[in-house]
Design an enzyme around this catalytic site. Structure first.
Site, PDB file in Angstrom:
ATOM      1  N   TYR A 155      -6.726  37.994  33.022  1.00  0.00           N
ATOM      2  CA  TYR A 155      -5.689  38.028  34.062  1.00  0.00           C
ATOM      3  C   TYR A 155      -5.290  39.476  34.377  1.00  0.00           C
ATOM      4  CZ  TYR A 155      -1.200  36.639  36.241  1.00  0.00           C
ATOM      5  OH  TYR A 155      -0.135  36.448  37.089  1.00  0.00           O
ATOM      6  N   LYS A 159      -5.772  41.298  37.935  1.00  0.00           N
ATOM      7  CA  LYS A 159      -4.608  41.773  38.694  1.00  0.00           C
ATOM      8  C   LYS A 159      -4.639  43.291  38.881  1.00  0.00           C
ATOM      9  CE  LYS A 159      -2.522  37.810  39.392  1.00  0.00           C
ATOM     10  NZ  LYS A 159      -2.362  37.278  40.756  1.00  0.00           N
TER      11      LYS A 159
HETATM   12  P1  NAP Z   1       1.782  28.260  40.098  1.00  0.00           P
HETATM   13  O1  NAP Z   1       3.175  27.754  40.202  1.00  0.00           O
HETATM   14  O2  NAP Z   1       0.942  27.854  38.937  1.00  0.00           O
HETATM   15  O3  NAP Z   1       1.021  27.891  41.476  1.00  0.00           O
HETATM   16  C1  NAP Z   1      -0.324  28.268  41.631  1.00  0.00           C
HETATM   17  C2  NAP Z   1      -0.765  27.959  43.039  1.00  0.00           C
HETATM   18  O4  NAP Z   1      -2.100  28.439  43.209  1.00  0.00           O
HETATM   19  C3  NAP Z   1      -0.800  26.477  43.348  1.00  0.00           C
HETATM   20  O5  NAP Z   1      -0.416  26.297  44.685  1.00  0.00           O
HETATM   21  C4  NAP Z   1      -2.284  26.109  43.178  1.00  0.00           C
HETATM   22  O6  NAP Z   1      -2.708  25.012  43.975  1.00  0.00           O
HETATM   23  C5  NAP Z   1      -2.932  27.383  43.676  1.00  0.00           C
HETATM   24  N1  NAP Z   1      -4.300  27.591  43.211  1.00  0.00           N
HETATM   25  C6  NAP Z   1      -4.736  27.763  41.937  1.00  0.00           C
HETATM   26  N2  NAP Z   1      -6.069  27.969  41.938  1.00  0.00           N
HETATM   27  C7  NAP Z   1      -6.463  27.931  43.234  1.00  0.00           C
HETATM   28  C8  NAP Z   1      -7.719  28.097  43.908  1.00  0.00           C
HETATM   29  N3  NAP Z   1      -8.853  28.349  43.221  1.00  0.00           N
HETATM   30  N4  NAP Z   1      -7.746  27.985  45.247  1.00  0.00           N
HETATM   31  C9  NAP Z   1      -6.627  27.732  45.965  1.00  0.00           C
HETATM   32  N5  NAP Z   1      -5.420  27.576  45.397  1.00  0.00           N
HETATM   33  C10 NAP Z   1      -5.350  27.682  44.048  1.00  0.00           C
HETATM   34  O7  NAP Z   1       1.740  29.870  40.094  1.00  0.00           O
HETATM   35  P2  NAP Z   1       2.860  30.929  40.512  1.00  0.00           P
HETATM   36  O8  NAP Z   1       3.634  31.285  39.310  1.00  0.00           O
HETATM   37  O9  NAP Z   1       3.553  30.498  41.731  1.00  0.00           O
HETATM   38  O10 NAP Z   1       1.923  32.185  40.822  1.00  0.00           O
HETATM   39  C11 NAP Z   1       1.546  32.546  42.136  1.00  0.00           C
HETATM   40  C12 NAP Z   1       0.901  33.918  42.086  1.00  0.00           C
HETATM   41  O11 NAP Z   1       1.817  34.858  41.542  1.00  0.00           O
HETATM   42  C13 NAP Z   1      -0.344  33.973  41.212  1.00  0.00           C
HETATM   43  O12 NAP Z   1      -1.305  34.831  41.772  1.00  0.00           O
HETATM   44  C14 NAP Z   1       0.181  34.567  39.915  1.00  0.00           C
HETATM   45  O13 NAP Z   1      -0.820  35.225  39.195  1.00  0.00           O
HETATM   46  C15 NAP Z   1       1.213  35.532  40.462  1.00  0.00           C
HETATM   47  N6  NAP Z   1       2.216  35.900  39.477  1.00  0.00           N
HETATM   48  C16 NAP Z   1       3.032  34.971  38.933  1.00  0.00           C
HETATM   49  C17 NAP Z   1       3.982  35.359  37.981  1.00  0.00           C
HETATM   50  C18 NAP Z   1       4.915  34.385  37.339  1.00  0.00           C
HETATM   51  O14 NAP Z   1       5.629  34.798  36.398  1.00  0.00           O
HETATM   52  N7  NAP Z   1       5.005  33.149  37.771  1.00  0.00           N
HETATM   53  C19 NAP Z   1       4.064  36.704  37.598  1.00  0.00           C
HETATM   54  C20 NAP Z   1       3.208  37.625  38.170  1.00  0.00           C
HETATM   55  C21 NAP Z   1       2.288  37.222  39.121  1.00  0.00           C
HETATM   56  P3  NAP Z   1      -2.601  23.469  43.443  1.00  0.00           P
HETATM   57  O15 NAP Z   1      -1.146  23.138  43.356  1.00  0.00           O
HETATM   58  O16 NAP Z   1      -3.289  22.684  44.489  1.00  0.00           O
HETATM   59  O17 NAP Z   1      -3.260  23.444  42.128  1.00  0.00           O
END
Ligand code: NAP
Length: 247
Positions: A155, A159
């Site tokens: 990851y 990133k």
């Molecule tokens: P999340 O709640 O787990 O949601 C992930 C989303 O990505 C879902 O809509 C999922 O779709 C979609 N997804 C996963 N694999 C995919 C693929 N191959 N093609 C298309 N869609 C896909 O994650 P989140 O926390 O909102 O994170 C969103 C972004 O922010 C990510 O890039 C993550 O790395 C980044 N981020 C998050 C955090 C954190 O603390 N949460 C921190 C830093 C960065 P489905 O629902 O259909 O599975």
């Protein structure tokens, strides 16, 4: 910040940060293509919420790691709305393991989604934006890409790679009226972080100067600014939304 008449594609918009971004963009007047992979019902619910705001939206299934899927996603957006002004490469996932135990499949699935997926998005949408001579691209990176993270070599590498991709493409597109920026969230309360052990949560809270986890809306507010006309002179930047975790 008005986004009236603009079309946004948000990957991974069925849940979490992507959902908040899709709703915030619609709240500022944009039409939104709500991408998802598995959760069609959740994506359709986001579309319904956007329609309720008086904006247009459509849910489109596409695996960001698959170029053909992404071509279809872009084509659907163009057929439906005629143009794409905003791309938010948000889809991501974690597959945690100690690096010495990490399987190739764990590495590949994370890099394919978090890094290659954004490359695909930029490739298929960037061409259209270059033709239009305008556009806004925001890549959702992570503090992990700046600071590293335990058990997340896959990851953190993806990133960090996304930050390099952001800067390279920002330079390539600068003469075409397109800005490309990265947002690096810290710990945001979503499904992705829900599985953290209580011990890890407590440790993270100790490190965050503001002593709270972020909300998806905290991230969405920055994305809305970065895609606005007002942010036209900002490109190739990485902006943290993390309560001061990385400074
Ligand atoms: P999340 O709640 O787990 O949601 C992930 C989303 O990505 C879902 O809509 C999922 O779709 C979609 N997804 C996963 N694999 C995919 C693929 N191959 N093609 C298309 N869609 C896909 O994650 P989140 O926390 O909102 O994170 C969103 C972004 O922010 C990510 O890039 C993550 O790395 C980044 N981020 C998050 C955090 C954190 O603390 N949460 C921190 C830093 C960065 P489905 O629902 O259909 O599975």
């Amino acid at each position: 910040m008005k986004l009236t008449g603009k079309t946004a594609v948000v990957t991974g918009a069925s849940r979490g940060i992507g959902k908040a971004v899709a709703l915030a963009l619609a709240g500022h007047g944009a039409r939104v293509v709500v991408n998802y992979l598995n959760n069609q019902a959740a994506a359709e619910a986001v579309v319904s919420e956007i329609l309720g705001l008086g904006q247009e939206a459509v849910a489109v299934r596409a695996d960001v790691g698959c170029l053909d899927d992404m071509k279809l996603l872009a084509q659907t957006a163009l057929d439906r709305f005629g143009r794409i002004d905003i791309l938010v490469n948000n889809a991501g996932l974690v597959r945690d393991n100690y690096v010495t135990f990490m399987k190739d499949e764990e590495w590949d699935s994370v890099v394919d989604t978090c890094l290659k997926g954004s490359f695909h998005g930029i490739k298929v949408v960037g061409r259209e934006m270059m033709r239009q001579k305008s556009g806004r691209i925001v890549n959702i990176s992570s503090d992990a890409g700046l600071m590293g993270d335990m058990m997340r070599a896959n990851y953190a590498a993806a990133k960090a790679g996304l930050i390099g991709l952001t800067k390279a493409v920002a330079r390539e597109f600068a003469g075409s009226g397109i800005t490309v920026n990265a947002v690096a969230p810290g710990v945001i309360a979503t499904d992705l972080t829900a599985g953290m052990t209580e011990a890890k949560k407590a440790r993270q809270l100790e490190w965050i100067p503001q002593k709270r986890f972020g909300t998806p809306e905290d991230v969405a507010a920055l994305v809305v600014f970065l895609v606005s006309d007002e942010a036209g002179y900002i490109t190739g930047q990485v902006v943290c939304v993390d309560g001061g975790l990385n400074m």
